[in-house]
Design a protein around this motif. Structure first.
Motif, short mmCIF file in Angstrom:
data_model
loop_
_atom_site.label_atom_id
_atom_site.label_comp_id
_atom_site.label_asym_id
_atom_site.label_seq_id
_atom_site.Cartn_x
_atom_site.Cartn_y
_atom_site.Cartn_z
N UNK A 218 14.83 1.18 -17.20
CA UNK A 218 14.54 1.35 -15.78
C UNK A 218 13.04 1.47 -15.55
N UNK A 219 12.52 0.61 -14.69
CA UNK A 219 11.10 0.61 -14.36
C UNK A 219 10.79 1.68 -13.33
N UNK A 220 9.61 2.31 -13.41
CA UNK A 220 9.20 3.22 -12.33
C UNK A 220 9.01 2.50 -11.00
N UNK A 221 8.72 1.20 -11.07
CA UNK A 221 8.57 0.43 -9.83
C UNK A 221 9.94 0.09 -9.28
N UNK A 222 10.17 0.34 -7.99
CA UNK A 222 11.45 0.04 -7.37
C UNK A 222 11.23 -0.66 -6.03
N UNK A 223 12.22 -1.45 -5.64
CA UNK A 223 12.22 -2.01 -4.30
C UNK A 223 12.35 -0.88 -3.29
N UNK A 224 11.64 -0.98 -2.19
CA UNK A 224 11.72 0.05 -1.16
C UNK A 224 11.65 -0.59 0.21
N UNK A 225 12.32 0.04 1.15
CA UNK A 225 12.28 -0.41 2.54
C UNK A 225 11.17 0.28 3.33
N UNK A 226 10.35 1.07 2.63
CA UNK A 226 9.22 1.71 3.32
C UNK A 226 8.32 0.64 3.94
N UNK A 227 7.78 0.96 5.12
CA UNK A 227 6.95 -0.02 5.81
C UNK A 227 6.06 0.70 6.82
N UNK A 228 5.19 -0.07 7.45
CA UNK A 228 4.29 0.51 8.44
C UNK A 228 4.06 -0.47 9.57
N UNK A 229 3.58 0.05 10.67
CA UNK A 229 3.29 -0.79 11.84
C UNK A 229 2.26 -1.86 11.49
N UNK A 230 1.33 -1.52 10.60
CA UNK A 230 0.27 -2.46 10.20
C UNK A 230 0.85 -3.76 9.67
N UNK A 231 2.03 -3.68 9.03
CA UNK A 231 2.63 -4.86 8.42
C UNK A 231 3.87 -5.33 9.18
N UNK A 232 3.92 -5.03 10.47
CA UNK A 232 4.95 -5.61 11.33
C UNK A 232 6.17 -4.76 11.58
N UNK B 115 7.79 0.92 13.40
CA UNK B 115 7.18 2.26 13.27
C UNK B 115 6.86 2.52 11.81
N UNK B 116 5.99 3.48 11.55
CA UNK B 116 5.70 3.89 10.18
C UNK B 116 6.89 4.67 9.62
N UNK B 117 7.26 4.37 8.39
CA UNK B 117 8.30 5.15 7.72
C UNK B 117 7.66 6.36 7.04
N UNK B 118 8.48 7.14 6.34
CA UNK B 118 7.99 8.40 5.76
C UNK B 118 6.92 8.17 4.69
N UNK B 119 7.07 7.11 3.88
CA UNK B 119 6.12 6.85 2.79
C UNK B 119 5.65 5.41 2.84
N UNK B 120 4.87 5.03 3.86
CA UNK B 120 4.45 3.63 4.00
C UNK B 120 3.63 3.12 2.83
N UNK B 121 3.01 4.02 2.07
CA UNK B 121 2.19 3.57 0.93
C UNK B 121 3.04 2.99 -0.20
N UNK B 122 4.37 3.23 -0.16
CA UNK B 122 5.26 2.70 -1.18
C UNK B 122 5.85 1.34 -0.80
N UNK B 123 5.35 0.77 0.26
CA UNK B 123 5.89 -0.50 0.79
C UNK B 123 5.94 -1.60 -0.28
#
Length: 447
Positions: A182-196, A199-207
């Motif tokens: 199992x990789x530490x990198x995972x798919x995430x639905x986190x996102x931010x307004x900056x990228x369309x 609204x900003x999600x709780x952890x947009x830096x994990x986008x």
């Protein structure tokens, strides 16, 4: 059917009907219904608490990123792999990761979200990269619809067979991939307004990075003399978007190897879009985004097609599994062997998987890119055009004499040599897995 009506009389049944949820007796609570409070109270009880993360489950769990030291490494031609996460694509990815880095330098992976798997299957890519010690390779997710199609209701994606939980092959891969570390990198639905996002999600830096972002990052890191080679194993949506959106793209792309298209011969051999019987002569990768295929073919770039005719020369489960048994196995060849056996068993025992041997042909692009000098192959130049406009013809590739765009086409190869080279790649001890399986990972975390 199913209509419930309030009636009177001897045939009626008396029942209690919930009309309104009881208000919370604690008027100061932000929870205005009594059952909200009881629901949360039960969830928060310490008894029978679930272990929802590896930190709780394994005493010595550590998030380790495996990255090679490339400072003094001789690096070959920069390669980008564009895939749609079908079963064959993961075996092709292993071939690219096993190629000598002084010959093939895999710089990034672009994922077509409108292919054979759901976007969350990106997790399997991360796990394969982690197994092979290549957590440095970026993965970018592309659009989930064809070029020019609406974000919802893309007609082409409907042609992909569905299973119980989504696309059929997503369900299959998720089950088979549990053996991978199992990789530490995972798919995430986190996102931010900056990228369309709305609204900003709780952890947009994990986008999850986008395909075009990964492309830009790779292009900006190229040396002045570097040119990129692209291998595509899925719909050409990502590549078309790059060509249409980045004016500098064509100047840094040296060549594109496209695993896709079907050039029907005089014997009337059919394509493989089996879910659309009216389209007899298309190939899935071109069918899933015919506008993108047309844009890439007409771009004028140096293109080598690896069409269905060539792929079908090397689509034998018997031969490919036999070749992997000829030498001592590596963790990656063992995974490939088990995946191939599972695919073969699914095809034999379940009609829903009658098509699955077509994914064996997808390995050809990666093996050809790495070992083409050993395959005794023949390539011809053909002028072609890609049709679109109606489901009956979408994605069909037509020979046009001198009126079409000239591309190179892989016509023939030595199938025995191909199976041998595929097995040699995966069984080689060099650039083998740094952590072979999830079981091995668990043993490390339990020490």
């Amino acid at each position: 059917d199913g209509y419930t009506k309030e009636v009177q009389g001897p045939d009626s049944v008396a029942v209690l009907v919930a009309v309104k949820a009881k208000p919370n007796r604690n008027v100061k609570s932000p929870l205005d219904r009594e059952f909200f409070y009881h629901f949360l109270e039960v969830l928060n009880r310490p008894e029978h608490t679930g272990h929802f993360n590896f930190t709780d489950q394994f005493r010595h769990y550590k998030e380790i990123m495996y990255k090679p030291d490339l400072e003094h490494q001789i690096r070959g031609k920069p390669v980008i792999f564009d895939m749609d996460m079908s079963p064959g694509d993961f075996l092709a990815l292993l071939c690219l990761l096993k190629a000598p880095m002084e010959a093939i330098d895999l710089r990034g992976i672009l994922v077509s979200g409108n292919g054979w798997a759901n976007p969350a299957t990106v997790d399997v890519i991360y796990d394969v990269l982690h197994m092979m010690g290549r957590d440095d390779i970026p993965v970018g997710l592309g659009k989930i619809t064809a070029l020019g199609a609406p974000d919802l209701g893309c007609e082409y994606v409907k042609a992909i067979p569905h299973g119980s939980g989504g696309f059929l092959d997503t369900d299959t891969l998720f089950g088979l991939a549990w053996v991978l570390p199992r990789s530490p990198r995972r798919y995430t639905a986190e996102n931010s307004v900056k990228y369309g996002a709305p609204r900003d999600t709780a952890r947009p830096e994990l986008r999850q990075p986008l395909a075009f972002e990964v492309w830009q990052h790779i292009r900006e890191e190229l040396k002045p003399t570097d040119k990129i080679t692209i291998l595509t194993n899925g719909p050409l949506t990502n590549i078309a978007n790059i060509i249409l959106s980045d004016p500098k793209a064509e100047s840094v792309i040296e060549r594109i190897f496209i695993v896709g298209s079907h050039l029907a011969g005089g014997n009337g051999d059919r394509g493989n879009v089996f879910t659309v019987p009216s389209n007899k002569f298309s190939e899935f990768n071109f069918f899933l985004d015919p506008q993108a295929a047309k844009a890439v073919v007409e771009s004028g770039l140096d293109i080598t097609l690896i069409p269905l005719r060539a792929q079908r020369q090397v689509d034998s489960f018997k031969e490919v599994t036999r070749s992997l048994c000829t030498a001592e196995k590596t963790p990656e060849s063992s995974f490939a062997y088990q995946l191939l056996l599972s695919m073969q068993k699914l095809q034999k025992n379940n009609q829903a998987y009658h098509h699955i041997d077509m994914f064996l042909g997808e390995l050809l692009g990666a093996v050809f890119l790495v070992q083409q000098s050993h395959l005794n192959h023949s390539i011809t130049q053909r002028a072609i055009t890609v049709r679109s406009g109606h489901v009956n013809i979408d994605g069909q590739t037509i020979l046009r004499g001198t009126n079409g765009k000239v591309v190179k086409v892989l016509d023939h190869l030595d199938a025995d040599a191909y199976y041998t080279e595929f097995a040699k790649l995966l069984n080689a001890k060099k650039q083998s897995a740094v952590v072979g399986s999830f079981d091995e990972q668990k043993r490390m975390w339990n020490k």
